[in-house]
Scaffold this motif. Structure first.
Motif, PDB file in Angstrom:
ATOM      1  N   LEU A  29     -11.608   3.568  -0.058  1.00  0.00           N
ATOM      2  CA  LEU A  29     -12.469   2.638   0.673  1.00  0.00           C
ATOM      3  C   LEU A  29     -12.624   3.001   2.146  1.00  0.00           C
ATOM      4  O   LEU A  29     -13.701   2.828   2.720  1.00  0.00           O
ATOM      5  CB  LEU A  29     -11.911   1.213   0.564  1.00  0.00           C
ATOM      6  CG  LEU A  29     -12.077   0.515  -0.789  1.00  0.00           C
ATOM      7  CD1 LEU A  29     -11.260  -0.773  -0.816  1.00  0.00           C
ATOM      8  CD2 LEU A  29     -13.546   0.222  -1.076  1.00  0.00           C
ATOM      9  N   TYR A  30     -11.556   3.513   2.768  1.00  0.00           N
ATOM     10  CA  TYR A  30     -11.547   3.570   4.229  1.00  0.00           C
ATOM     11  C   TYR A  30     -11.286   4.952   4.838  1.00  0.00           C
ATOM     12  O   TYR A  30     -11.313   5.079   6.055  1.00  0.00           O
ATOM     13  CB  TYR A  30     -10.494   2.593   4.765  1.00  0.00           C
ATOM     14  CG  TYR A  30     -10.661   1.186   4.233  1.00  0.00           C
ATOM     15  CD1 TYR A  30     -11.828   0.455   4.500  1.00  0.00           C
ATOM     16  CD2 TYR A  30      -9.672   0.591   3.456  1.00  0.00           C
ATOM     17  CE1 TYR A  30     -11.996  -0.830   4.010  1.00  0.00           C
ATOM     18  CE2 TYR A  30      -9.824  -0.700   2.966  1.00  0.00           C
ATOM     19  CZ  TYR A  30     -10.990  -1.402   3.237  1.00  0.00           C
ATOM     20  OH  TYR A  30     -11.144  -2.674   2.748  1.00  0.00           O
ATOM     21  N   SER A  31     -11.051   5.968   4.015  1.00  0.00           N
ATOM     22  CA  SER A  31     -10.792   7.303   4.555  1.00  0.00           C
ATOM     23  C   SER A  31     -11.862   8.286   4.097  1.00  0.00           C
ATOM     24  O   SER A  31     -12.606   8.026   3.141  1.00  0.00           O
ATOM     25  CB  SER A  31      -9.411   7.801   4.106  1.00  0.00           C
ATOM     26  OG  SER A  31      -8.391   6.959   4.590  1.00  0.00           O
ATOM     27  N   ASN A  32     -11.905   9.416   4.760  1.00  0.00           N
ATOM     28  CA  ASN A  32     -12.888  10.438   4.410  1.00  0.00           C
ATOM     29  C   ASN A  32     -12.467  11.250   3.191  1.00  0.00           C
ATOM     30  O   ASN A  32     -13.290  11.916   2.571  1.00  0.00           O
ATOM     31  CB  ASN A  32     -13.109  11.373   5.598  1.00  0.00           C
ATOM     32  CG  ASN A  32     -13.763  10.665   6.774  1.00  0.00           C
ATOM     33  OD1 ASN A  32     -14.595   9.777   6.583  1.00  0.00           O
ATOM     34  ND2 ASN A  32     -13.386  11.047   7.985  1.00  0.00           N
ATOM     35  N   ASP A  92      -7.052   2.233  -1.063  1.00  0.00           N
ATOM     36  CA  ASP A  92      -7.223   2.123   0.387  1.00  0.00           C
ATOM     37  C   ASP A  92      -7.902   3.365   0.953  1.00  0.00           C
ATOM     38  O   ASP A  92      -8.815   3.264   1.790  1.00  0.00           O
ATOM     39  CB  ASP A  92      -5.850   1.917   1.036  1.00  0.00           C
ATOM     40  CG  ASP A  92      -5.954   1.636   2.531  1.00  0.00           C
ATOM     41  OD1 ASP A  92      -6.539   0.602   2.896  1.00  0.00           O
ATOM     42  OD2 ASP A  92      -5.448   2.455   3.316  1.00  0.00           O
ATOM     43  N   GLN A  93      -7.490   4.537   0.493  1.00  0.00           N
ATOM     44  CA  GLN A  93      -8.110   5.778   0.969  1.00  0.00           C
ATOM     45  C   GLN A  93      -9.540   5.905   0.472  1.00  0.00           C
ATOM     46  O   GLN A  93     -10.422   6.376   1.204  1.00  0.00           O
ATOM     47  CB  GLN A  93      -7.288   6.977   0.504  1.00  0.00           C
ATOM     48  CG  GLN A  93      -5.934   7.093   1.180  1.00  0.00           C
ATOM     49  CD  GLN A  93      -5.206   8.349   0.743  1.00  0.00           C
ATOM     50  OE1 GLN A  93      -5.291   9.394   1.379  1.00  0.00           O
ATOM     51  NE2 GLN A  93      -4.497   8.250  -0.372  1.00  0.00           N
ATOM     52  N   LYS A  99       0.793  -1.227   0.000  1.00  0.00           N
ATOM     53  CA  LYS A  99       0.000   0.000   0.000  1.00  0.00           C
ATOM     54  C   LYS A  99       0.825   1.276   0.000  1.00  0.00           C
ATOM     55  O   LYS A  99       0.269   2.373  -0.064  1.00  0.00           O
ATOM     56  CB  LYS A  99      -0.980  -0.011   1.174  1.00  0.00           C
ATOM     57  CG  LYS A  99      -2.075  -1.053   0.980  1.00  0.00           C
ATOM     58  CD  LYS A  99      -3.075  -1.080   2.112  1.00  0.00           C
ATOM     59  CE  LYS A  99      -4.127  -2.163   1.852  1.00  0.00           C
ATOM     60  NZ  LYS A  99      -5.116  -2.264   2.937  1.00  0.00           N
ATOM     61  N   GLU A 115     -10.283  -6.614  -2.543  1.00  0.00           N
ATOM     62  CA  GLU A 115     -10.175  -5.857  -1.300  1.00  0.00           C
ATOM     63  C   GLU A 115     -11.489  -5.895  -0.534  1.00  0.00           C
ATOM     64  O   GLU A 115     -11.516  -6.096   0.691  1.00  0.00           O
ATOM     65  CB  GLU A 115      -9.779  -4.402  -1.597  1.00  0.00           C
ATOM     66  CG  GLU A 115      -9.556  -3.543  -0.390  1.00  0.00           C
ATOM     67  CD  GLU A 115      -8.327  -3.914   0.416  1.00  0.00           C
ATOM     68  OE1 GLU A 115      -8.321  -3.653   1.633  1.00  0.00           O
ATOM     69  OE2 GLU A 115      -7.379  -4.494  -0.156  1.00  0.00           O
TER      70      GLU A 115
END
Length: 286
Positions: free
Chosen positions: A173-176, A170-171, A161, A283
């Motif tokens: 999917l999982y970050s604001n 990754d961002q 990553k 993922e």
């Protein structure tokens, strides 16, 4: 010939190449960071080398930003490790496939062919170029059959990553929000499965020395990568760019892949959209 040695078998490319080789009924001997050191020729001599018909040499340090901080490690592993492999190939008459890198630096013309000017612009690329020069010398002077793969920007399932595309996914999917350094650089991205297919085709390559660019033949900007990822997820997120360029950054890179088309009968099978969908699907399913 069904027995092969794969160095770097626990790496991003090596893991998938190992799976494909096993599917093709090859007996795969592995050298990786958990069972040996490619910079030690004595480690290589622990294998029954007389039975090996081909070596796939992938073991390397690869992350460009780290190469600026630890150049000596990159030269040691990528250059001296390759020298050891070439010595083994020479001694036991083993054919070699060497996985190199993008070594052209700032392109003067595009698309970039294998005969384009070579100008490595970071320690990682320079270490790979020195290794290529050794491959050419051993091919010419010691009759070692060498196929060199120059992949452009590889992406795919299982990539660390810290690299751009998995970092963006990754961002997303999982970050604001999505934070990146620069939206503008364009790269020729090639999906992992296509790279592995190209590597496998070299096992029957009878040329004494050959070099192949492996890319998609078109480039995509960081901004477009983000747009594709968000489009697949059908979401919107704030994108923050630092507008900071990496040292020796290149604005655009496109591979000329006609030589691989012609000599290996290799063509990319995955579009960028298809590749990104596969990564996101895996993922999410995990």
């Amino acid at each position: 010939m069904k027995q092969v040695l794969l160095t770097g078998s626990n790496g991003f490319i090596g893991r998938r190449l190992k799976e494909k080789l096993i599917e093709l009924k090859y007996e795969v001997l592995e050298l990786n960071s958990s069972n040996g050191d490619v910079t030690s020729i004595e480690t290589l001599r622990t294998f029954n080398l007389e039975k090996i018909g081909h070596i796939f040499h992938l073991a390397a340090k690869t992350f460009v930003p780290e190469s600026w901080m630890q150049p000596e490690e990159f030269y040691k592993v990528n250059t001296f490790g390759t020298l050891n492999i070439l010595e083994i190939c020479k001694e036991y008459n083993i054919d070699l496939t060497f996985i190199s890198s993008y070594i052209y630096g700032q392109p003067k013309t595009m698309p970039i062919s294998e005969s384009s000017d070579i100008c490595p612009n970071n320690p990682y690329a320079h270490s790979k170029y020195i290794a290529e020069q050794m491959c050419e010398f051993y091919s010419r002077e010691f009759n070692v059959n060498v196929s060199i793969i120059r992949p452009f920007n590889i992406y795919g399932i299982g990539q660390n990553k810290k690299f751009l595309i998995p970092h963006i996914i990754d961002q997303a999917l999982y970050s604001n929000e999505i934070k990146i350094k620069d939206l503008s650089p364009k790269r020729d991205y090639i999906y992992l499965e296509d790279v592995v297919d190209a590597i496998l085709l070299t096992i029957n390559n009878n040329k004494n020395y050959s070099v192949y660019n492996i890319g998609s033949g078109y480039s995509i900007s960081v901004q477009q990568v983000i747009e594709v990822v968000l489009g697949i997820l059908n979401i919107e997120k704030k994108v923050i760019s630092e507008d900071s360029q990496r040292k020796n950054e290149m604005n655009d890179v496109v591979a000329d892949i006609t030589k691989a088309n012609r000599e290996l009968n290799w063509y990319p099978k995955y579009s960028f959209l298809d590749g990104i969908k596969k990564i996101i699907d895996r993922e999410i399913s995990n």
